[in-house]
Design a protein around this motif. Structure first.
Motif: not given
Length: 677
Positions: A502-507, A93-98, A469-474
């Protein structure tokens, strides 16, 4: 022409020929039509062709071999299916590439694997916006990135990385800090681990006939190969690098006992957030009992003492006794400090020569660089576009001389065989390119080579959950799926940073991206108090102690930085905010140095038995005749300083200022009283 250059020309020519023919070909055809083989006799060709195939396979490029029922290698047919060379399509996705682009910009400059990371992103971003263009806005900033730690360490790390890839046994001199001795080591290198700001080598020690962990900064002199063989060993299939990545400081070595630690319900969440994976937890009065195996009693005691009145060793008896002895030592020395020995004259070390590549020691395979360069040149030729020489050097992180040499190599790839790829020429400050029909074979991204894949996944793991959330993980999962394996298992393991959650970081990252107010419950460890804060979050920032969120605190009418692992809970509110200009953390200040604006300096005596550890990680200002050292320790509050001295487990004494030494004594007395209760 250098042998390595001849080999690269043969290998690229072989790929070009097989991709151009698009059919199985015989060894005789390869010998006649591939640049570099035609002048060889049959024996030399057989040897070189076998070696080239093996090296291409180690790079993940597998030739298909159709073997006859009987016969010699001349009867075999060879081909290169497109899927064995081209990178599988990955729909980012554009977000993942970014996010991937941002990873490069965050890590570029000091990351030991920055150069292969650049090439990997070139391949992944093929046909998309230039991955080297800086993102317009960054929600993360780094004060500390994993460089190699100086030119000598850089060179050793680079040699070890190559040895892991080539499965070469290495030899080196190693300083064993526990015995204070330097000894020769012969090691089969299996894996590199980045943990706590240091690179570690995990491998089979021939002297010990067992697995051992070596801190790369403690290797002395040069790292060499033990033989001239192509390969020396195969890594055992049951080797699991994660076992070493998750070990705590007190578990580095063979277990000698199992500790039972009481943790108060005020800080159990904080302790278990870091170390819960290292043991088992059960309920207890006013807290929990944490049971964990330990290999080093001092490190175990150090951790417990550093938690103050909120932790207590419940067993085994020998660990209780050692804890009490060390606490008694802290009390005695801070009530009546030892008289330091006379200082000795220190000889200033010779300054190292500047090295432009010191911060990025791991250079990618030249093969990868040539394949990437071929794609860039062919793209430019298709668009009738000239390339600026300086921009191309910056893009590939090479000198002008290196670029000219790479272009010369590409110009002769399979030239003699008639399926040459391109012709490029440097004219003034530009590069002109004439494509050839066979150049289309290099007009698509090639597979990520092992080092590129390793660098890419290491960069993702370093930044972790600190982008929305999800950009790098995905993106990471898509890369692993395309490669068919996780590169983190093949040579470099990145551990979770200290002071992270990691949980606090995502929030928090979600609140930053959405420009929403954030409510946090924060624990101020040095004062042992909780506070509720309603803040405007601006950036996530790493530092020596871990990850922080940099905010504007309306109640304080000022900026603040809160360490993520000290945030017990975080909630994104419905209320949005308009970003204020100039809210930027000072990444060159306390996050990197540990010294806040109002820091004071404590002079601390370290006993001779611990001096060598202090020399590695502390600011030593005096060497003493008896082998002890005096260090300088910055502190902003007595509570912080007392906790740091307690962690030294009786091996350190505050010499001055007097009020700081008294504060440590009072903290130790309070802890002793709590232990007796």
């Amino acid at each position: 022409m250098a042998k390595d250059t001849e080999k690269l020309i043969r290998q690229l020519s072989l790929i070009s020929f097989l991709m151009a023919e698009r059919r199985p070909v015989t060894a005789l055809e390869i010998k006649q039509d591939v640049e570099g083989y035609s002048q060889m006799n049959d024996e030399a060709f057989a040897r070189r062709f076998y070696a080239d195939r093996a090296e291409l396979e180690s790079l993940g490029i597998h030739l298909k071999v159709d073997k006859p029922a009987e016969g010699y290698y001349e009867a075999e047919n060879y081909s290169l299916p497109p899927e064995n060379f081209y990178l599988p399509a990955i729909e980012f996705t554009d977000e993942e590439l970014g996010a991937l682009r941002m990873s490069l910009h965050l890590l570029d400059g000091e990351f030991a694997y920055a150069e292969p990371l650049r090439l990997a992103l070139q391949q992944l971003s093929w046909g998309k916006p230039n991955p080297l263009e800086a993102p317009e806005e960054r929600s993360v900033t780094l004060a500390v990135t994993p460089g190699a730690g100086g030119r000598d360490v850089s060179q050793r790390l680079s040699k070890i990385e190559t040895a892991i890839f080539r499965r070469k046994t290495i030899v080196f001199d190693y300083y064993t800090i526990g015995r204070d001795s330097t000894e020769s080591r012969k090691v089969d290198p299996y894996h590199l681990l980045y943990k706590g700001g240091q690179f570690y080598l995990i491998g089979h020690s021939h002297e010990r006939d067992d697995l051992r962990v070596f801190r790369v900064s403690r290797i002395r002199g040069k790292v060499g190969y033990s033989s001239k063989a192509e390969h020396d060993f195969n890594r055992p299939e049951d080797f699991n690098p994660r076992e070493y990545a998750t070990r705590t400081d007190w578990q580095l070595g063979d277990p000698v006992g199992r500790a039972r630690i009481w943790l108060s319900d005020r800080i159990d969440w904080l302790a278990l957030r870091h170390f819960g994976h290292a043991g088992e937890v059960s309920e207890a009065d006013d807290g929990v009992i944490f049971e964990t195996d330990y290999a080093n009693a001092r490190q175990m005691v150090s951790w417990v003492l550093g938690l103050g009145e909120h932790a207590r060793i419940e067993g085994p008896p020998e660990l209780i006794d050692e804890s009490r002895e060390r606490l008694d030592q802290i009390l005695a020395w801070h009530a009546d400090p030892p008289e330091p020995a006379d200082p000795i004259e220190r000889v200033a070390p010779e300054p190292e020569e500047e090295d432009d590549r010191e911060a990025s020691p791991i250079r990618p395979e030249r093969f990868a660089r040539l394949v990437t360069l071929a794609g860039i040149l062919i793209d430019a030729a298709r668009e009738s576009r000239k390339l600026e020489l300086a921009e191309l050097c910056e893009q590939l992180q090479v000198s002008e001389q290196e670029l000219r040499q790479d272009i010369d190599v590409l110009n002769v790839v399979n030239f003699g065989g008639g399926s040459y790829v391109l012709y490029a020429e440097v004219t003034g400050e530009q590069v002109d390119v004439d494509p050839e029909p066979y150049g289309d074979n290099f007009a698509r991204p090639a597979r990520l080579l092992p080092l590129e894949a390793k660098a890419l996944v290491a960069a993702i793991d370093l930044i972790g959950e600190h982008l929305p959330e999800g950009w790098l993980a995905g993106a990471r999962q898509k890369i692993v799926d395309a490669l068919g394996q996780d590169p983190a298992q093949e040579g470099l393991q990145i551990t979770t940073a200290k002071g992270d959650d990691s949980e606090v970081a995502r929030v928090v990252s979600g609140a930053i991206a959405a420009r929403r107010m954030l409510e946090i419950e924060h624990y101020k460890e040095e004062l042992d108090e909780f506070s509720q804060r309603r803040v405007e979050p601006y950036k996530l920032m790493n530092g020596r102690e871990g990850w922080y969120v940099h905010v504007w605190d309306p109640d304080k009418d000022d900026t603040r930085s809160f360490r993520l692992d000290r945030i017990r809970s975080a909630t994104v509110l419905d209320e949005s905010f308009e970003p204020r200009p100039g809210i930027e953390p000072d990444v060159q200040g306390w996050p990197r140095t540990g010294e806040v604006a109002d820091s004071r300096i404590a002079r601390v005596w370290m006993m001779p038995e611990r001096a060598r550890w202090a020399r590695e990680d502390k600011r030593v200002v005096e060497e003493l005749e008896d082998g002890a050292v005096v260090i300088e320790l910055p502190f902003a509050g007595h509570e912080y300083l007392a906790r740091e001295i307690l962690k030294e487990a009786g091996d350190a004494v505050v010499l001055e200022p007097d009020d700081a030494r008294q504060a440590v004594l009072e903290a130790a007395e309070a802890l002793a009283g709590a232990v007796k209760r």
